[in-house]
Design a protein around this motif. Sequence first.
Motif, short mmCIF file in Angstrom:
data_model
loop_
_atom_site.label_atom_id
_atom_site.label_comp_id
_atom_site.label_asym_id
_atom_site.label_seq_id
_atom_site.Cartn_x
_atom_site.Cartn_y
_atom_site.Cartn_z
N VAL A 39 0.86 -1.19 0.00
CA VAL A 39 0.00 0.00 0.00
C VAL A 39 0.90 1.24 0.00
O VAL A 39 1.67 1.47 0.94
CB VAL A 39 -0.97 0.02 1.21
CG1 VAL A 39 -1.89 1.23 1.11
CG2 VAL A 39 -1.76 -1.28 1.28
N VAL A 40 0.80 2.00 -1.08
CA VAL A 40 1.64 3.20 -1.25
C VAL A 40 0.99 4.34 -0.47
O VAL A 40 -0.20 4.61 -0.65
CB VAL A 40 1.74 3.57 -2.75
CG1 VAL A 40 2.61 4.80 -2.95
CG2 VAL A 40 2.26 2.38 -3.56
N ILE A 77 0.23 -6.62 -5.97
CA ILE A 77 -0.81 -5.61 -6.14
C ILE A 77 -0.35 -4.32 -5.45
O ILE A 77 0.09 -4.36 -4.30
CB ILE A 77 -2.13 -6.07 -5.45
CG1 ILE A 77 -2.54 -7.47 -5.92
CG2 ILE A 77 -3.25 -5.05 -5.61
CD1 ILE A 77 -2.98 -7.52 -7.35
N PHE A 78 -0.45 -3.20 -6.15
CA PHE A 78 -0.18 -1.90 -5.52
C PHE A 78 -1.50 -1.19 -5.30
O PHE A 78 -2.34 -1.12 -6.21
CB PHE A 78 0.70 -1.03 -6.42
CG PHE A 78 2.12 -1.51 -6.52
CD1 PHE A 78 3.00 -1.32 -5.46
CD2 PHE A 78 2.56 -2.16 -7.66
CE1 PHE A 78 4.32 -1.77 -5.55
CE2 PHE A 78 3.88 -2.61 -7.75
CZ PHE A 78 4.75 -2.41 -6.70
N PRO A 182 -7.65 -4.94 -9.51
CA PRO A 182 -7.04 -3.68 -9.93
C PRO A 182 -5.75 -3.40 -9.15
O PRO A 182 -5.63 -3.78 -7.98
CB PRO A 182 -8.11 -2.63 -9.58
CG PRO A 182 -9.08 -3.30 -8.68
CD PRO A 182 -8.94 -4.78 -8.83
N SER A 183 -4.80 -2.77 -9.82
CA SER A 183 -3.53 -2.43 -9.18
C SER A 183 -3.02 -1.12 -9.75
O SER A 183 -3.13 -0.87 -10.96
CB SER A 183 -2.51 -3.55 -9.43
OG SER A 183 -1.26 -3.19 -8.91
N GLU A 184 -2.45 -0.30 -8.90
CA GLU A 184 -1.78 0.93 -9.35
C GLU A 184 -0.45 0.53 -9.97
O GLU A 184 0.08 -0.54 -9.67
CB GLU A 184 -1.47 1.82 -8.13
CG GLU A 184 -2.67 2.27 -7.35
CD GLU A 184 -3.24 3.56 -7.90
OE1 GLU A 184 -2.45 4.37 -8.42
OE2 GLU A 184 -4.47 3.73 -7.84
N PRO A 185 0.15 1.43 -10.77
CA PRO A 185 1.51 1.11 -11.24
C PRO A 185 2.51 1.18 -10.08
O PRO A 185 2.24 1.83 -9.07
CB PRO A 185 1.80 2.21 -12.26
CG PRO A 185 0.77 3.25 -12.07
CD PRO A 185 -0.37 2.69 -11.31
N SER A 189 9.30 8.33 -7.55
CA SER A 189 9.25 9.46 -6.60
C SER A 189 8.20 10.48 -7.04
O SER A 189 7.65 11.20 -6.20
CB SER A 189 10.62 10.09 -6.37
OG SER A 189 11.24 10.34 -7.58
N ALA A 190 7.88 10.50 -8.35
CA ALA A 190 6.84 11.42 -8.83
C ALA A 190 5.47 11.08 -8.22
O ALA A 190 4.62 11.95 -8.06
CB ALA A 190 6.76 11.39 -10.34
N THR A 191 5.27 9.81 -7.86
CA THR A 191 4.01 9.39 -7.24
C THR A 191 3.73 10.23 -5.99
O THR A 191 2.59 10.52 -5.66
CB THR A 191 4.07 7.89 -6.85
OG1 THR A 191 4.53 7.15 -7.98
CG2 THR A 191 2.75 7.36 -6.36
#
Length: 475
Positions: A39-40, A77-78, A182-185, A189-191
């Motif tokens: 989890v970002v 999964i992100f 579903p997953s985020e990329p 660092s731009a995230t």
Amino acid sequence: MSKNYARVIHWFRRDLRLTDNTALHAASQAAGEVVPVYVVSSWKGLHAWTGPARQEFLAGCLDSLEKNIATAGGRLIFRRGGAVEELERLIRETGAEAIFYNKDPDPFGQKVEADLEARGRALGVEVRGFKDVVLHERDEVLTGAAKPYRVFTPYRRNWESLPKPPVLPAVTHLVSTVDHLPSEPCPSSATWGLPASGCILPEAGERAARQRMKQALSHVIPHYAETRNTPLGSTTSRLSPDLRMGTLSVRELYHRVVALMAETDHAAIRKSCQTYVSELAWREFYMQLLWHFPEVLEHEFDAQWRGLPWNYDDEALQRWKDGLTGFPIVDAGMRELRETGQMHNRVRMITAMFLTKDLRIDWRLGEQYFMQSLIDGEIASNNGGWQWSAGTGADAAPYFRIQNPWSQTKSYDPKGDYIRRWVPELKNAPTAMLLEPPASGSLFKPNREYPEPMVNHAGERERTLEFFKRHRAAR
Ligand SMILES: Cc1cc2nc3c(=O)[nH]c(=O)nc-3n(C[C@H](O)[C@H](O)[C@H](O)COP(=O)(O)OP(=O)(O)OC[C@H]3O[C@@H](n4cnc5c(N)ncnc54)[C@H](O)[C@@H]3O)c2cc1C
């Protein structure tokens, strides 16, 4: 082997590896299918405790983990957002019966764990935390009176005497039937809305970490007792970023060092291995301090020093950050930090003592800058190192032990090699000018670009002694 669960979520945190990963190994043993997730965090922009270099390194570790998981047949999964909410969503999407994770040693991570456990109870899902980041956690190493240790040496003796958990096999096979999730990329660092750090970073990921460990075991750790205070070169293992991200297991590192010690007859190598193991104990000493005394993040550990009238001179703080203090060893360290996100331990002590004892700037400001800059930035060790340097911590260097940056240079960088590596203006300066303060009245100008020392160490030393004594007398 019979499985207790059809599907378990493994929540990756600071354990970004497949080898010797306690919770992941347990999940793979207990479940037919493991759903790995990271989890970002959703903050954007400037963060008081994090900066671009560490996030860049973290992103590299995650990219490598994603590939390693794919090679093992799984899919990482992100998700982005609050961990509890995202994990709850994933439970609903996958029908997983349990969440496994490795426990975090810091109070912020523990708060999320407590919330997750409460949520799990409400949902009827098992939530299991495992010991992984340390060899011994919170209540395993206590005094005879069952109290936490406040002093390192007796803690270390006890820590060393305890049996250590064994190394677990790598997870090489993961089953994934939930490919539609579903997953985020994978983040960059731009995230987090951060600019590129511009730092030269070490290669990230488990494979690179294992290579560094092998290199350290063959070339560095056997000579560690002699070399570890020399700031330039391969003199320490440089494994702290890997321990921080969990691309390396501290158990495996410990057992390999102990094996190296067991298989040699050389007293010097044995001594080096012992010294190295005691550094791993320092790491856990600071973690147990933070576990037992989370208030150290706010206050001086030693209560007699709370309320000291520290200095908040922004310009002086900025000169320290920029490596423009005019103290070559301090400036070399601060520039190494800015250019690489790393700094040798001896120089961390010198730069931290300079900020707190020569400039009397609040150690919390230095602590924060290190957390923003270091790729191994770790709350417990960083706080412990800063409080030690300020003379306010557990097992503190007493306030009157004030390192002299010039004598430190003579002892640890006598030829000025480290200074010349990081301060190009001093490349051609005669060594003697790097080792001594300028004689009274003379100008210290190896060349016009480099500043004069911003303070006189001897004078500041006296003022700092007064500063502490006055505070104690007024209590
Ligand atoms: C002001 C200050 C701030 C610090 N901030 C951090 C930090 O944010 N993160 C961090 O990991 N370390 C921190 N340290 C401790 C130490 O400087 C680093 O762990 C070390 O420089 C890492 O380099 P290495 O891996 O080559 O260490 P090595 O000398 O090879 O040691 C091996 C391992 O032992 C542990 N270790 C070594 N020295 C210490 C120590 N003094 N305290 C705790 N653990 C230690 C680390 O995990 C390290 O990777 C700080 C020290 C000071 C004085």
